[in-house]
Design an enzyme around this catalytic site. Sequence first.
Site, PDB file in Angstrom:
ATOM      1  NE  ARG A   1      -0.589   0.131   4.952  1.00  0.00           N
ATOM      2  CZ  ARG A   1      -1.204   0.367   6.096  1.00  0.00           C
ATOM      3  NH1 ARG A   1      -2.513   0.399   6.119  1.00  0.00           N
ATOM      4  NH2 ARG A   1      -0.523   0.560   7.193  1.00  0.00           N
TER       5      ARG A   1
ATOM      6  CD  GLU B   1      -2.049   4.113   9.059  1.00  0.00           C
ATOM      7  OE1 GLU B   1      -1.231   3.357   8.494  1.00  0.00           O
ATOM      8  OE2 GLU B   1      -2.468   3.914  10.218  1.00  0.00           O
TER       9      GLU B   1
ATOM     10  CD  GLU C   1      -6.741   2.467  10.735  1.00  0.00           C
ATOM     11  OE1 GLU C   1      -5.726   1.845  11.111  1.00  0.00           O
ATOM     12  OE2 GLU C   1      -6.962   2.753   9.550  1.00  0.00           O
TER      13      GLU C   1
END
Length: 653
Positions: free
Chosen positions: A107, A146, A303
């Site tokens: 990612r 993020e 989160e």
Amino acid sequence: MRDGIAFGGDYNPEQWPREVQEEDIVLMREAGVNLVSLGMFSWVLMEPAEGRFEFGWLDEIVDRLHAAGIAVNLATPTAVPPAWFVRKHPDALPVNREGRRIGFGGRQSACSSSPDFLAATSRLVTALAGHYKDHPAVVMWHVHNEYGAPLGECYCDHSVRAWREWLRRTYRDLSALNDAWGSTFWGQRYTDWEEIDAPRANHTAVNPAQRLDYARFSDQQHRAHYALQRDLIRRVSDLPVTTNFAGTVNCKSTDLWQWAREVDVVANDHYLSAEKPDNHIELAMSADLARSVAGGRPWLLMEHSTAAVNWQPRNIAKRPGEMRRNSLAHVARGSDSVMFFQIRASRFGAEKFHSGLIPHAGTDSRQWRDVVALGAEVEALAEVAGSTVAAEVAVVWDWESWWALELDWRPSVDVSFRERVDAFYEALWREHVTVDFVHPSADLSAYRLVVAPSSYLVTEASAKNLHRYVESGGHLLTSFFSGIVDAHDTIHPGAFPGALREVLGLSVEEFHPLREDERVGLSGGLSGRIWSERVRPAGARALRSFAEGPDAGHPAFTRHDLGAGSAWYLATAPVTGLRGLLAEVLDHAGVTRPRDLPDELELVRRGRHVFLINHGDTPVTVAGVSGVNLLDGGVHDGSCTVPAGAVAVVREA
């Protein structure tokens, strides 16, 4: 946004068949979930081929959640461009500092400077926002995931071209750049913009001013990618737009003072350092920093984990009561949400051992019962939402100083940004002092004490700001190796500590870093590690001196009375005793704080509510607390006893 505290997490329905999705929604309702994040990693499902969008699968789950009374935080999945995109545009894959291009399958896998990636982003976000702009389930937008983790800097050709343009805008002419970078050193002077490359890995140290600017540039490119998406969404929607910060205290590559200006609400992720026995202190620091970059306003815990994560060397599960304490500590320090990654634990992929609200063990498990109980308690805390946390003490935190301090060839590898900040924060936490974090250029007038544990880079403007603060009656505590360089990592003229010499009332003749296991004694029975230096007072008076080592007989801890305030300086890293020295400064500054409480008891006031979190193994009775405990309905008249490992949230009378 919803009223009360949001409760829920990231949901990946694409990993599950329809019957499991339907079961998940039933379980979400049982647990009290009222908000889920959707679409975070679903680009290839939304756009299976270039320009062909398919939202039917997502419509089904969004409609189903809405029917169940669960709101949606809808994400743009740009952190995971699909394989078809990478096949067509392989040059969009980032290149690391060593010159290696990363492969597909992770990612953060596209360069924020790639024109093709920006075009694909625009196309996707325009379609997604247009499709869901009026859906009643959607209450906010979530861009990317993020930023900066794990991709901070990219060194591909697209990045280098964008870097040169950034330099042209920043410096306007090459002579200004050459002066700022000190490019006469090692014959680096540039005569054409095209000569400038990214500061790639070298067999020796690379120009630190160039590397510092590249960190600024790289962070700006990520912010620009975020702003592109935000602005496209705002064309069709007036709902809040945010992105999740990758842990305020851990994501070194993102300057969150800058990022906070771009988001409508600050959202942060936090995961415990599982092996640290006192990891709840770092949790508190992360939450305080999230609140601070939010300007003191409530923020969102986007989160955290119900139990173990999956990427640490030893992924230790949370003990009974730990998830509850973690969650409510975030709320105590300003969060208006308790969100997790993820709703249901995955069966496949890199995160299959990461915990979820619905664990692999199913609903006949302690973890699930704890989740349901927590959901009920979060609902009971609805009245806390929107309230704020007040602090009398501020800690200076500057990402640019962090970047600069940890570049090549500093006096000691043992000097790091987090090491000093963590040490001072822990001492403040154990003194039961709630802190804000501040940039050194911020308005400091609201604080009795400002602590600057690691301020290697200080601009002249920030130094003047600190000087005015002290002269006006504030109190400043600074640690060693501070005030050394300016914004270009150039040493301030004159003796150390450069920009802070006048406010501290001293100079430093020479640094004397210590060997790895070396200790030096101080007067008063203390000892120091990491650092020693030859301090020469120029108005400051010595409160402790080095008793041995290279600076024996010279000041180690000083105070300089200046105007109506005072500036204190600590020239070493105490092995023990930092808390005692800090208490001396707190008392001098008149900082109010609870006394005679055990270290394990965390006490935070948010609005009219006092949060009491017992991290210890024995009950603790806290005096001076009167009101109703929102978690169990108990009434307290002058004191509150918190059982071992438990939490009380008292609405004070």
